[in-house]
Design an enzyme around this catalytic site. Structure first.
Site, PDB file in Angstrom:
ATOM      1  N   THR A  53       0.866  -1.150  -0.142  1.00  0.00           N
ATOM      2  CA  THR A  53       0.125   0.000   0.139  1.00  0.00           C
ATOM      3  C   THR A  53       0.785   1.341  -0.111  1.00  0.00           C
ATOM      4  O   THR A  53       0.475   2.320  -0.479  1.00  0.00           O
ATOM      5  CB  THR A  53      -0.959  -0.051   1.335  1.00  0.00           C
ATOM      6  OG1 THR A  53      -1.935  -1.078   1.170  1.00  0.00           O
ATOM      7  CG2 THR A  53      -1.909   1.291   1.318  1.00  0.00           C
ATOM      8  N   TYR A 142       6.831 -11.447   4.778  1.00  0.00           N
ATOM      9  CA  TYR A 142       5.327 -11.037   4.268  1.00  0.00           C
ATOM     10  C   TYR A 142       5.214 -11.773   2.773  1.00  0.00           C
ATOM     11  O   TYR A 142       5.674 -11.735   1.614  1.00  0.00           O
ATOM     12  CB  TYR A 142       5.731  -9.342   3.869  1.00  0.00           C
ATOM     13  CG  TYR A 142       4.538  -8.533   2.854  1.00  0.00           C
ATOM     14  CD1 TYR A 142       3.288  -9.039   3.033  1.00  0.00           C
ATOM     15  CD2 TYR A 142       4.838  -7.394   2.534  1.00  0.00           C
ATOM     16  CE1 TYR A 142       2.419  -8.410   2.206  1.00  0.00           C
ATOM     17  CE2 TYR A 142       3.892  -6.797   1.792  1.00  0.00           C
ATOM     18  CZ  TYR A 142       2.621  -7.098   1.573  1.00  0.00           C
ATOM     19  OH  TYR A 142       1.894  -6.704   1.056  1.00  0.00           O
ATOM     20  N   LYS A 171       2.985 -12.055   7.815  1.00  0.00           N
ATOM     21  CA  LYS A 171       1.912 -11.336   7.251  1.00  0.00           C
ATOM     22  C   LYS A 171       1.379 -12.216   6.114  1.00  0.00           C
ATOM     23  O   LYS A 171       2.054 -12.118   4.856  1.00  0.00           O
ATOM     24  CB  LYS A 171       2.072  -9.952   6.855  1.00  0.00           C
ATOM     25  CG  LYS A 171       0.900  -9.186   6.299  1.00  0.00           C
ATOM     26  CD  LYS A 171       1.377  -8.091   5.812  1.00  0.00           C
ATOM     27  CE  LYS A 171       0.222  -7.117   4.894  1.00  0.00           C
ATOM     28  NZ  LYS A 171       0.621  -6.083   4.333  1.00  0.00           N
TER      29      LYS A 171
END
Length: 315
Positions: A53, A142, A171
């Site tokens: 993001t 991640y 994550k």
């Protein structure tokens, strides 16, 4: 750095803040400070910067480090800070992780190297290198196969979690919910697992997840944090209600490529000065804006939860 020694307390809604740019494309550090203050005032339990993001692949290493410095200055020790420090290049990953450590971040969020499609053994060696290089820094993998074209397997996560004390979590940004369960089953629930998929954030808590790194927190941070708090308090119906109320905003995020829709909304709300996204992304097209406006009408009340109070307090 306050939370680095005990990463198990890094739980709840970790907001993955967008990187605001000026209309000319420069990083807007004052805008970043403002967004972080908004998150802290709204009750987010932690801050991340430099995940998908945050448009990290469109920034230089120096820009990413400067963004981390700004974030650390604004956050202090109020909540955990988990910056994204990964790249498709190992030397950049090590440089960014070293900067995060030295600046006082609480953990490093390291994306699987993208484009190259490494094997599971290669992924193990990649994360092992990072973990050995920074033994005093909690490392969080991640996993986002939709962007990287590689999926870190539960067995690989288990090897890393077993072999390195500072490899503390992952994550998971995969829509394969079975994958979440297999990771926790393989590693045990002392592994910290956060969801990066908005509509799997609440379900993950039922499996023993630590929380979520949800992009919708950029628009409705109070609601996302409250959803976690209600679940932890045993108010499962209240948490489910917020989960479903967030649906329109989740859909809004992905009308066109994230984070372009979110940045457009934040600019409209006056939270950032420009909706600019760096190439290869573009700001939302006219058809996209039509859909974004409709979804904002449907779910936008959640974006006003704190904003109305702040505006009143500022007058």
């Amino acid at each position: 750095m306050k939370f680095r020694s005990d990463p198990a307390v890094i739980r709840g809604s970790i907001a993955p803040v967008v990187t605001p740019f000026t209309d000319e494309g420069a990083v807007d550090h004052e805008g970043l400070r403002s967004l972080i203050r908004f998150q802290l005032d709204s009750g987010s339990h932690g801050i991340s910067l430099g995940g998908s993001t945050g448009e990290p692949s469109a920034q230089t290493v120096a820009e990413r480090i400067a963004g981390m410095r700004t974030a650390v200055e604004e956050i202090g020790d109020r909540v955990p800070f988990l910056p994204g420090t990964g790249s498709h290049k190992l030397n950049e990953t090590l440089e960014l992780t070293a900067a995060a450590r030295d600046l006082g971040a609480d953990a490093a969020l390291v994306i699987t190297p993208y484009y190259a499609r490494p094997t599971q053994e290669a992924l193990y060696r990649w994360y092992a290198t990072v973990a050995r290089e920074f033994p005093d820094m909690p490392i969080v993998a991640y996993n986002v196969p939709s962007r990287t074209a590689v999926d870190i397997a539960p067995e690989t996560v288990k090897r890393l979690f077993t072999d390195f004390e500072n490899f503390v979590g992952v994550k998971e940004t995969t829509k394969d919910f079975e994958h979440f369960s297999r990771v926790l089953h393989a590693c045990g629930r002392s592994l910290l697992v956060w969801s990066g998929i908005e509509l799997l954030s609440l379900p993950l808590l039922a499996l023993g997840g630590a929380g979520f790194v949800s992009a919708v927190a950029n628009l409705a941070p109070t609601a996302v944090a409250r959803m976690y708090e209600l679940w932890e308090a045993g108010d499962f119906e209240g948490a489910r209600e917020l989960h479903y109320r967030l649906h329109p905003l989740v859909d809004l995020l992905f009308v066109e490529t994230n984070p372009a829709p979110a940045k457009w909304v934040l600019a409209q709300q006056g939270r950032i000065a420009s909706p600019h996204v760096r190439p290869p992304l573009i700001t939302p097209t006219d058809p996209g804006l039509t859909r974004i406006r409709a979804l904002l009408t449907e779910g936008g009340d959640l974006t006003q939860q704190l904003g109305t109070q702040q505006n009143g307090a500022d007058k």
